[in-house]
Design an enzyme around this catalytic site. Structure first.
Site, short mmCIF file in Angstrom:
data_model
loop_
_atom_site.label_atom_id
_atom_site.label_comp_id
_atom_site.label_asym_id
_atom_site.label_seq_id
_atom_site.Cartn_x
_atom_site.Cartn_y
_atom_site.Cartn_z
N ILE A 117 1.01 -1.35 -0.10
CA ILE A 117 0.03 0.04 -0.06
C ILE A 117 0.86 1.24 0.00
CG2 ILE A 117 -0.27 0.36 2.75
CD1 ILE A 117 -3.02 0.93 2.17
N GLU B 196 -0.39 -10.48 0.21
CA GLU B 196 -0.54 -10.55 1.57
C GLU B 196 -1.84 -9.75 1.81
OE1 GLU B 196 2.41 -8.50 4.04
OE2 GLU B 196 3.66 -8.78 2.16
#
Length: 437
Positions: free
Chosen positions: A221, A243
């Site tokens: 992110i 993930e």
């Protein structure tokens, strides 16, 4: 009223009742991210005056009194395997937090098992018609921990938020295993997309050039991953084995760039361990039968990742030395995050047929210091050993380290360092590695 509804009403409790389950010497577990029991965490410090030597497993996010009140010392202190800003800015100086080094794949077996909880608190969505509570969008070690609690008939408190969405493959808790129910509706976690800077955009474009049609990707992110996502709109049949499921992945599925059709395992499925993003991300995931959550112990294990052909891991780091040693979690000895899935994904990509492990970052920190160094800052934690560092990308280009000698690595990394730092790096390298000189 069904039997499940009757049990629900009988188990409704106040915050005080829920906290009364904690006694001196206990190890308390609270779930993380999307499933954090926020009301419990807001009030957890209220139990501290009545107990001593309680350890609380706490996720990286939030700013709760238990994290910064000096009076917690000796009463309630925290354990974690991944630091957030409150931990390193406020908790650590007060001695209220201790870090357990662990990869994402081993959070339960290596970290939590060393301090096994005996009281459990989790956020859940509404109970379904079968008397089950879904634990939402987080499946790192939560599923393993809660199954342990269920199997050993330990106290479990569910904080019910009717606004929470859930995902296929996520952990479910039967009401029969629940000790108390605390109702606490509030807005679902909402993390807006980060707009990339011009520098991040340039790095994202270089990274995207390394991704081919049919590759299976893992993105983090932030500005660089979002920039990468924007440059993947001309790729076809990408897959997801990640993930964290992010906004950019949702956008690429909606645009038809991610289909999963060419994955050799989990064909057609978008598989992840946890999700964070805009509020509509969770509704999207819940409504898609091809979105699946899996336990990190299984899913982010490098042995599993290695089975996925053409796996491309895209992560960032704090700093890297000229031989390829990577620090992703500390500034010198000061812990600022955690290992997470960095090594697992790098090693999995290294072993994947056609795989690529990519580290992407600006050549300099916000303070103007080089992130490429002749030696890591003293005390810096090596998250990824140099043996498994593959591609390194800055705004000045791409360095492929896999198979390169130390001298070749030095030359390649200096070439993508900031121009104003290159001469100093060369001089330092000559003193440290005679073969380079």
């Amino acid at each position: 009223m069904t039997d499940y509804q009757k049990q629900y009403q009988e188990k409704l409790a106040t915050v005080e009742q829920c906290l009364s389950l904690i006694h001196s010497g206990d190890v308390v577990y609270t779930t993380h991210n999307h499933t954090e029991p926020l009301t419990i965490l807001e009030h957890l410090h209220e139990r501290a005056p009545y107990v001593e030597n309680v350890k609380v497993w706490k996720g990286r996010s939030g700013h709760f009194p238990i994290m910064y009140e000096p009076s917690m010392k000796g009463h309630m202190e925290m354990l974690t395997y991944f630091y957030g800003p409150t931990f390193y800015k406020e908790s650590e100086p007060l001695g209220l937090i201790d870090h357990t080094p662990s990869d994402l794949a081993h959070y339960f077996t290596a970290a939590i098992s060393g301090h096994m909880p005996n009281v459990f608190y989790t956020g859940v969505g509404a109970m379904d018609g079968n008397g089950m509570f879904w634990m939402g969008m987080n499946n790192t070690e939560e599923g393993d921990s809660m199954q342990y609690a269920i199997d050993h008939k330990l106290p479990i408190v569910v904080e019910v938020n009717h606004n929470l969405h859930h995902v296929r493959g996520g952990k479910q808790i039967p009401i029969s295993a629940v000790t108390y129910i605390l109702e606490s509706d509030r807005p679902e976690q909402d993390l807006p997309s980060i707009t990339p800077t011009a520098l991040e955009d340039k790095i994202g474009a270089l990274v995207a050039e390394l991704v081919s049609d049919g590759d299976t990707i893992q993105l983090g992110i932030g500005g660089i991953p979002n920039a990468v996502g924007m440059y993947l709109t001309n790729r076809n049949d990408l897959g997801i084995h990640t993930e964290m499921f992010t906004n950019s992945m949702m956008d690429l599925i909606l645009s038809g760039n991610i289909t999963g059709r060419r994955k050799n395992i989990d064909t057609g499925l978008h598989v992840f361990s946890f999700a964070e993003g805009r509020e509509n991300l969770y509704e999207f995931i819940q409504n898609r039968e091809d979105c699946i959550s899996r336990r990190s112990a299984e899913h982010i294990n490098p042995m599993t990742i290695a089975k996925q052909n053409n796996f491309v891991s895209i992560n960032t780091c704090v700093e890297i030395d000229l031989t390829g040693q990577v620090c992703s979690e500390s500034v010198g000895p000061k812990q600022i995050s955690g290992s997470g899935g960095a090594f697992c994904c790098a090693y999995g990509a290294f072993e994947s047929k056609g795989g690529k492990g990519i580290l992407a970052f600006p050549s300099r920190t916000a303070k103007g210091q080089s992130k490429i160094k002749s030696m890591l800052t003293p005390g810096a934690i090596v998250t990824i050993p140099r043996n498994y560092t593959d591609y390194v990308v800055t705004e000045y280009g791409v360095a492929r380290l896999k198979g390169a000698t130390v001298s070749e690595r030095i030359a390649k990394l200096i070439a993508i360092a900031h121009p104003d730092d290159r001469e100093q790096l060369r001089e330092e390298a000559k003193k440290l590695w005679p073969a380079f000189a």
